[in-house]
Design an enzyme around this catalytic site. Sequence first.
Site, mmCIF file in Angstrom:
data_model
loop_
_atom_site.group_PDB
_atom_site.id
_atom_site.type_symbol
_atom_site.label_atom_id
_atom_site.label_comp_id
_atom_site.label_asym_id
_atom_site.label_seq_id
_atom_site.Cartn_x
_atom_site.Cartn_y
_atom_site.Cartn_z
ATOM 1 N N SER A 6 0.823 -1.217 0.000
ATOM 2 C CA SER A 6 0.000 0.000 0.000
ATOM 3 C C SER A 6 0.852 1.259 0.000
ATOM 4 O O SER A 6 0.371 2.342 -0.303
ATOM 5 C CB SER A 6 -0.930 -0.005 1.215
ATOM 6 N N TYR A 147 14.959 -7.168 14.202
ATOM 7 C CA TYR A 147 14.873 -6.879 12.758
ATOM 8 C C TYR A 147 16.023 -7.551 11.995
ATOM 9 O O TYR A 147 15.812 -8.217 10.978
ATOM 10 C CB TYR A 147 14.912 -5.361 12.558
ATOM 11 N N LYS A 151 15.799 -10.529 9.144
ATOM 12 C CA LYS A 151 16.275 -10.336 7.763
ATOM 13 C C LYS A 151 17.379 -11.337 7.405
ATOM 14 O O LYS A 151 17.469 -11.782 6.257
ATOM 15 C CB LYS A 151 16.758 -8.892 7.576
ATOM 16 N N ILE A 180 16.466 3.619 2.634
ATOM 17 C CA ILE A 180 15.510 4.145 1.652
ATOM 18 C C ILE A 180 14.474 4.978 2.419
ATOM 19 O O ILE A 180 13.748 4.408 3.255
ATOM 20 C CB ILE A 180 14.760 2.988 0.918
HETATM 21 P P1 NAP Z 1 6.655 0.946 4.998
HETATM 22 O O1 NAP Z 1 6.654 2.198 4.222
HETATM 23 O O2 NAP Z 1 6.448 0.981 6.474
HETATM 24 O O3 NAP Z 1 5.578 -0.056 4.344
HETATM 25 C C1 NAP Z 1 5.309 -1.275 4.945
HETATM 26 C C2 NAP Z 1 4.157 -1.950 4.234
HETATM 27 O O4 NAP Z 1 3.973 -3.233 4.816
HETATM 28 C C3 NAP Z 1 2.845 -1.216 4.336
HETATM 29 O O5 NAP Z 1 2.162 -1.380 3.117
HETATM 30 C C4 NAP Z 1 2.101 -1.987 5.453
HETATM 31 O O6 NAP Z 1 0.696 -1.937 5.310
HETATM 32 C C5 NAP Z 1 2.607 -3.382 5.182
HETATM 33 N N1 NAP Z 1 2.528 -4.290 6.321
HETATM 34 C C6 NAP Z 1 3.151 -4.188 7.511
HETATM 35 N N2 NAP Z 1 2.830 -5.238 8.281
HETATM 36 C C7 NAP Z 1 1.999 -6.020 7.553
HETATM 37 C C8 NAP Z 1 1.325 -7.237 7.788
HETATM 38 N N3 NAP Z 1 1.441 -7.889 8.950
HETATM 39 N N4 NAP Z 1 0.540 -7.749 6.816
HETATM 40 C C9 NAP Z 1 0.392 -7.090 5.639
HETATM 41 N N5 NAP Z 1 1.017 -5.946 5.347
HETATM 42 C C10 NAP Z 1 1.800 -5.415 6.302
HETATM 43 O O7 NAP Z 1 8.034 0.141 4.824
HETATM 44 P P2 NAP Z 1 9.142 0.122 3.630
HETATM 45 O O8 NAP Z 1 10.274 0.979 4.039
HETATM 46 O O9 NAP Z 1 8.500 0.318 2.304
HETATM 47 O O10 NAP Z 1 9.651 -1.388 3.791
HETATM 48 C C11 NAP Z 1 9.250 -2.420 2.909
HETATM 49 C C12 NAP Z 1 10.204 -3.600 3.116
HETATM 50 O O11 NAP Z 1 11.535 -3.193 2.802
HETATM 51 C C13 NAP Z 1 10.236 -4.134 4.544
HETATM 52 O O12 NAP Z 1 10.374 -5.535 4.534
HETATM 53 C C14 NAP Z 1 11.493 -3.501 5.102
HETATM 54 O O13 NAP Z 1 12.031 -4.250 6.174
HETATM 55 C C15 NAP Z 1 12.380 -3.530 3.882
HETATM 56 N N6 NAP Z 1 13.515 -2.589 3.928
HETATM 57 C C16 NAP Z 1 13.292 -1.248 4.011
HETATM 58 C C17 NAP Z 1 14.386 -0.385 4.047
HETATM 59 C C18 NAP Z 1 14.226 1.100 4.135
HETATM 60 O O14 NAP Z 1 15.268 1.777 4.318
HETATM 61 N N7 NAP Z 1 13.036 1.649 3.973
HETATM 62 C C19 NAP Z 1 15.684 -0.917 4.036
HETATM 63 C C20 NAP Z 1 15.867 -2.282 3.956
HETATM 64 C C21 NAP Z 1 14.774 -3.119 3.905
HETATM 65 P P3 NAP Z 1 -0.232 -1.017 6.305
HETATM 66 O O15 NAP Z 1 0.382 0.358 6.284
HETATM 67 O O16 NAP Z 1 -1.579 -1.088 5.739
HETATM 68 O O17 NAP Z 1 -0.099 -1.655 7.672
#
Ligand code: NAP
Length: 241
Positions: A6, A147, A151, A180
């Site tokens: 989303s 976390y 991972k 990110i």
């Molecule tokens: P984000 O903006 O917080 O988005 C997280 C998404 O996951 C939202 O759509 C949320 O939906 C959904 N979500 C969370 N818990 C859920 C559940 N139990 N069931 C279904 N949906 C769920 O995070 P992001 O930064 O885009 O991260 C996405 C992925 O990339 C994650 O796995 C994160 O660990 C990884 N990552 C991110 C970074 C970074 O720097 N941003 C770096 C390395 C890895 P709702 O809002 O509706 O709850």
Amino acid sequence: MITGSSQGIGRAIAYRLAQSGADIVINYRSNAAAAEEAKASIEALGRRCIAVQADVSKEEDVTRLFAEATKAFGPVAILVNNAGTTRDKLIIQMSLADFEHVMDTNLRAAFLCTKAALRGMMKARWGRIVNIASVAGLMGPAGQANYGASKAAIISLTLSTAREMASRNITSNALAPGFIPTELTSVVNEQQRQYMLDNTPLNRFGTTEEVAAAAAFLCSPEAGYITGQVLAVDGGMSIHM
Ligand code: NAP
């Protein structure tokens, strides 16, 4: 199907895969309005899209998610395990609930969705699984025992899936993004941001589109001979490790 799509990285991956011609299953846990926006942007590309609320850490929700996806488009051919969360604390301050919540959202969900997707992929003798890990899974950061462990475990899940499914022409790879800017990282303070930047050779943060481009490549026909790999999309941060 992209879990947690989303907003943030998941949403960018969904949009990028739609640009490549895929019909899309958006999944979210709580933010229905954001999921509807993501759906509309994909439909504007001329692709079909459904948005399904499901907490992917729960088995019954995953069963329902895959049933709805299959009903709409047939068996899932591409799965991106992206849903993720953080609850950063030092180990001595981290409750078991903090640990389990992060493990369940990041790891349990990826296992459940992988298992649910494999049935259809095995039948089709084709499939692509991309797991969104993190550089945290390679480096074990202070304050992220839950976390980082989730991972690191996702990386191992990726490798086991690759080995078990190679004979069925199903590839399984992981991305390890660096920093990110998204809602997930909005809680990171200025001092921590500067530390990340100082340890990123390209000297800038990444974008959700850059992670999405790597995911789209791993899902493409051109990546058919790549499996069991972890691709860091991190501006060189992991060179230091
Ligand atoms: P984000 O903006 O917080 O988005 C997280 C998404 O996951 C939202 O759509 C949320 O939906 C959904 N979500 C969370 N818990 C859920 C559940 N139990 N069931 C279904 N949906 C769920 O995070 P992001 O930064 O885009 O991260 C996405 C992925 O990339 C994650 O796995 C994160 O660990 C990884 N990552 C991110 C970074 C970074 O720097 N941003 C770096 C390395 C890895 P709702 O809002 O509706 O709850």
